[in-house]
Design an enzyme around this catalytic site. Structure first.
Site, mmCIF file in Angstrom:
data_model
loop_
_atom_site.group_PDB
_atom_site.id
_atom_site.type_symbol
_atom_site.label_atom_id
_atom_site.label_comp_id
_atom_site.label_asym_id
_atom_site.label_seq_id
_atom_site.Cartn_x
_atom_site.Cartn_y
_atom_site.Cartn_z
ATOM 1 N N LEU A 18 -8.295 -2.967 -11.750
ATOM 2 C CA LEU A 18 -8.373 -4.326 -11.710
ATOM 3 C C LEU A 18 -9.907 -4.915 -12.251
ATOM 4 O O LEU A 18 -10.653 -4.062 -11.872
ATOM 5 C CB LEU A 18 -8.131 -4.965 -10.780
ATOM 6 C CG LEU A 18 -6.870 -4.396 -10.106
ATOM 7 C CD1 LEU A 18 -6.649 -4.863 -8.535
ATOM 8 C CD2 LEU A 18 -5.478 -5.090 -10.547
ATOM 9 N N ASP A 60 -8.349 2.362 -9.331
ATOM 10 C CA ASP A 60 -9.539 1.664 -8.624
ATOM 11 C C ASP A 60 -9.891 2.499 -7.582
ATOM 12 O O ASP A 60 -10.910 2.200 -6.703
ATOM 13 C CB ASP A 60 -9.293 0.389 -8.140
ATOM 14 C CG ASP A 60 -9.250 -0.549 -9.206
ATOM 15 O OD1 ASP A 60 -10.361 -0.562 -9.792
ATOM 16 O OD2 ASP A 60 -8.337 -1.433 -9.564
ATOM 17 N N GLU A 65 -14.632 2.514 -0.666
ATOM 18 C CA GLU A 65 -15.353 1.206 0.294
ATOM 19 C C GLU A 65 -14.081 0.627 0.894
ATOM 20 O O GLU A 65 -13.990 0.212 2.224
ATOM 21 C CB GLU A 65 -16.232 0.574 -0.099
ATOM 22 C CG GLU A 65 -16.671 -0.465 1.039
ATOM 23 C CD GLU A 65 -17.870 -1.235 0.594
ATOM 24 O OE1 GLU A 65 -18.819 -1.262 1.283
ATOM 25 O OE2 GLU A 65 -17.599 -2.047 -0.287
ATOM 26 N N ASP A 66 -13.091 0.177 -0.073
ATOM 27 C CA ASP A 66 -12.118 -0.775 0.391
ATOM 28 C C ASP A 66 -10.900 -0.229 1.292
ATOM 29 O O ASP A 66 -10.219 -0.851 1.902
ATOM 30 C CB ASP A 66 -11.448 -1.376 -0.822
ATOM 31 C CG ASP A 66 -12.423 -2.194 -1.618
ATOM 32 O OD1 ASP A 66 -13.234 -3.085 -0.959
ATOM 33 O OD2 ASP A 66 -12.806 -1.946 -2.871
ATOM 34 N N ARG A 85 -3.437 -1.286 -5.067
ATOM 35 C CA ARG A 85 -4.502 -0.382 -4.388
ATOM 36 C C ARG A 85 -3.984 0.187 -2.935
ATOM 37 O O ARG A 85 -4.651 0.921 -2.388
ATOM 38 C CB ARG A 85 -5.710 -1.093 -4.397
ATOM 39 C CG ARG A 85 -6.491 -1.517 -5.734
ATOM 40 C CD ARG A 85 -7.746 -1.768 -5.501
ATOM 41 N NE ARG A 85 -8.628 -0.586 -5.016
ATOM 42 C CZ ARG A 85 -9.822 -0.726 -4.600
ATOM 43 N NH1 ARG A 85 -10.427 -1.834 -4.648
ATOM 44 N NH2 ARG A 85 -10.454 0.281 -4.129
ATOM 45 N N ARG A 131 -8.415 -11.115 -1.182
ATOM 46 C CA ARG A 131 -7.870 -9.601 -0.746
ATOM 47 C C ARG A 131 -7.546 -9.520 0.577
ATOM 48 O O ARG A 131 -6.512 -8.925 1.043
ATOM 49 C CB ARG A 131 -8.833 -8.786 -1.240
ATOM 50 C CG ARG A 131 -9.312 -8.631 -2.810
ATOM 51 C CD ARG A 131 -8.099 -8.065 -3.577
ATOM 52 N NE ARG A 131 -8.083 -7.970 -4.801
ATOM 53 C CZ ARG A 131 -8.849 -6.949 -5.639
ATOM 54 N NH1 ARG A 131 -9.183 -5.834 -5.077
ATOM 55 N NH2 ARG A 131 -8.783 -6.999 -6.662
ATOM 56 N N HIS A 164 -15.464 -9.973 -3.375
ATOM 57 C CA HIS A 164 -15.591 -9.627 -1.994
ATOM 58 C C HIS A 164 -16.639 -10.359 -1.240
ATOM 59 O O HIS A 164 -17.584 -10.481 -1.954
ATOM 60 C CB HIS A 164 -15.853 -8.274 -1.776
ATOM 61 C CG HIS A 164 -14.415 -7.632 -2.133
ATOM 62 N ND1 HIS A 164 -14.263 -6.326 -3.041
ATOM 63 C CD2 HIS A 164 -13.182 -7.429 -1.606
ATOM 64 C CE1 HIS A 164 -13.126 -5.841 -3.034
ATOM 65 N NE2 HIS A 164 -12.450 -6.264 -2.309
ATOM 66 N N CYS A 251 -19.350 -0.323 -2.928
ATOM 67 C CA CYS A 251 -17.929 0.148 -3.226
ATOM 68 C C CYS A 251 -17.685 1.485 -3.303
ATOM 69 O O CYS A 251 -16.719 2.031 -3.043
ATOM 70 C CB CYS A 251 -17.159 -0.465 -4.295
ATOM 71 S SG CYS A 251 -18.174 -2.258 -4.631
HETATM 72 C C1 CIR Z 1 -10.884 -4.037 -7.554
HETATM 73 O O1 CIR Z 1 -10.459 -4.954 -8.171
HETATM 74 O O2 CIR Z 1 -10.453 -3.931 -6.273
HETATM 75 C C2 CIR Z 1 -11.905 -3.037 -7.876
HETATM 76 N N1 CIR Z 1 -11.852 -3.031 -9.617
HETATM 77 C C3 CIR Z 1 -13.041 -3.331 -7.648
HETATM 78 C C4 CIR Z 1 -13.412 -3.125 -6.463
HETATM 79 C C5 CIR Z 1 -14.871 -3.285 -5.919
HETATM 80 N N2 CIR Z 1 -14.671 -2.939 -4.187
HETATM 81 C C6 CIR Z 1 -15.740 -3.471 -3.594
HETATM 82 O O3 CIR Z 1 -16.658 -4.552 -3.937
HETATM 83 N N3 CIR Z 1 -15.957 -3.090 -2.207
#
Ligand code: CIR
Length: 256
Positions: A18, A60, A65-66, A85, A131, A164, A251
């Site tokens: 994404l 992704d 981290e997410d 995700r 999110r 985020h 991330c």
């Molecule tokens: C997303 O859109 O989920 C990924 N392309 C980028 C996630 C970045 N994560 C973060 O800032 N913790």
């Protein structure tokens, strides 16, 4: 102090993840080199790395981290807010189970992306974003409270240029934060010293303070100068390929 980190090397389909930005095509070989340099930087800060294999089911998934929120007293597996995700948490849970006795989860209908959670010592800032929804943020706040932490909620849904909360906020040490202009006047930050950020360098807000050093994105000289001036030992890393996919320094790892 942090002693460990979990990272996941980008998969070959990393570029199909994404993104909301239009910064050109991803150079995958360069992304791999940047990821390698990032891992070496974590190790140079004294962290012992758990390196997970690429998972091409989830383009992704290098943005580990997410998938979790880790504290000194417990861990929470998140429920990522993007449908593509959500499955990433399945392979993170067993890795965390080896490290934490206390492992909790965000439950439906809650969603949380770890990128919306900023640890600042004993206190946590939790972003409500595209999110992370209110259910998820409230569940997380209660879990953190049960670990003995405090938290405050910050609604970033009206701020267009950040994905985020941590795209625009970082904790350095003591009572010092790096905060983008659009968040500076939020009441949650009163009582904190806010490091000045040049308006052309807002991407650099996502820096990473690790055991006395600060990792920053390369190419943001005002930010580097400000941190050097404040006495931090900075380490600049080229993040261009991750920036193309809306990612930053924080991330790419789970630190604990
Ligand atoms: C997303 O859109 O989920 C990924 N392309 C980028 C996630 C970045 N994560 C973060 O800032 N913790």
């Amino acid at each position: 102090m942090f002693s460990k980190a979990i990272v996941r090397v980008p998969g070959g389909n990393f570029a199909s993840g994404l993104t909301t930005v239009d910064l050109g095509a991803v150079d995958f070989e360069r992304a791999l080199q940047q990821h390698k340099a990032y891992c070496e930087a974590l190790e140079s800060c004294g962290l012992d790395l758990t390196r997970l294999a690429a998972d091409e089911r989830y383009p992704d998934s290098t943005f580990v981290e997410d998938t979790a929120v880790l504290t000194v007293r417990g861990a929470v597996i998140t429920r990522p807010g993007a449908a593509s995700r959500l499955g990433e948490i399945e392979s993170i849970a067993p890795v965390l189970r080896e490290q934490y006795r206390e492992l909790h989860s965000i439950l439906e209908p809650g969603t949380v992306d770890g990128g919306d959670v900023c640890e600042a010592g004993e206190h946590f800032f939790i972003g409500i974003s595209q999110r992370t929804n209110e259910h998820g943020a409230n569940q997380l706040a209660r879990l953190l409270e049960s670990f003995g932490h405090t938290s405050s909620l910050i609604d970033i849904r009206g701020i267009s240029n950040i994905l985020h909360l941590k795209s625009g906020l970082a904790y350095l040490c003591g009572r010092r934060l790096v905060v983008i202009e659009a968040l500076r006047s939020h009441k949650a930050f009163s009582g904190y010293e806010l490091v000045r950020l040049n308006s052309a360098e807002e991407y650099a807000a996502n820096c990473l303070s690790l055991n006395g050093r600060v990792l920053i994105a390369d190419g943001f000289p005002a930010m580097k100068q400000e941190l050097d001036h404040l006495g931090y030992q900075t380490l600049a890393l080229d993040m261009s390929e991750f920036q193309k996919m809306d990612g930053g320094l924080s991330c790419l790892s789970l630190r604990f």
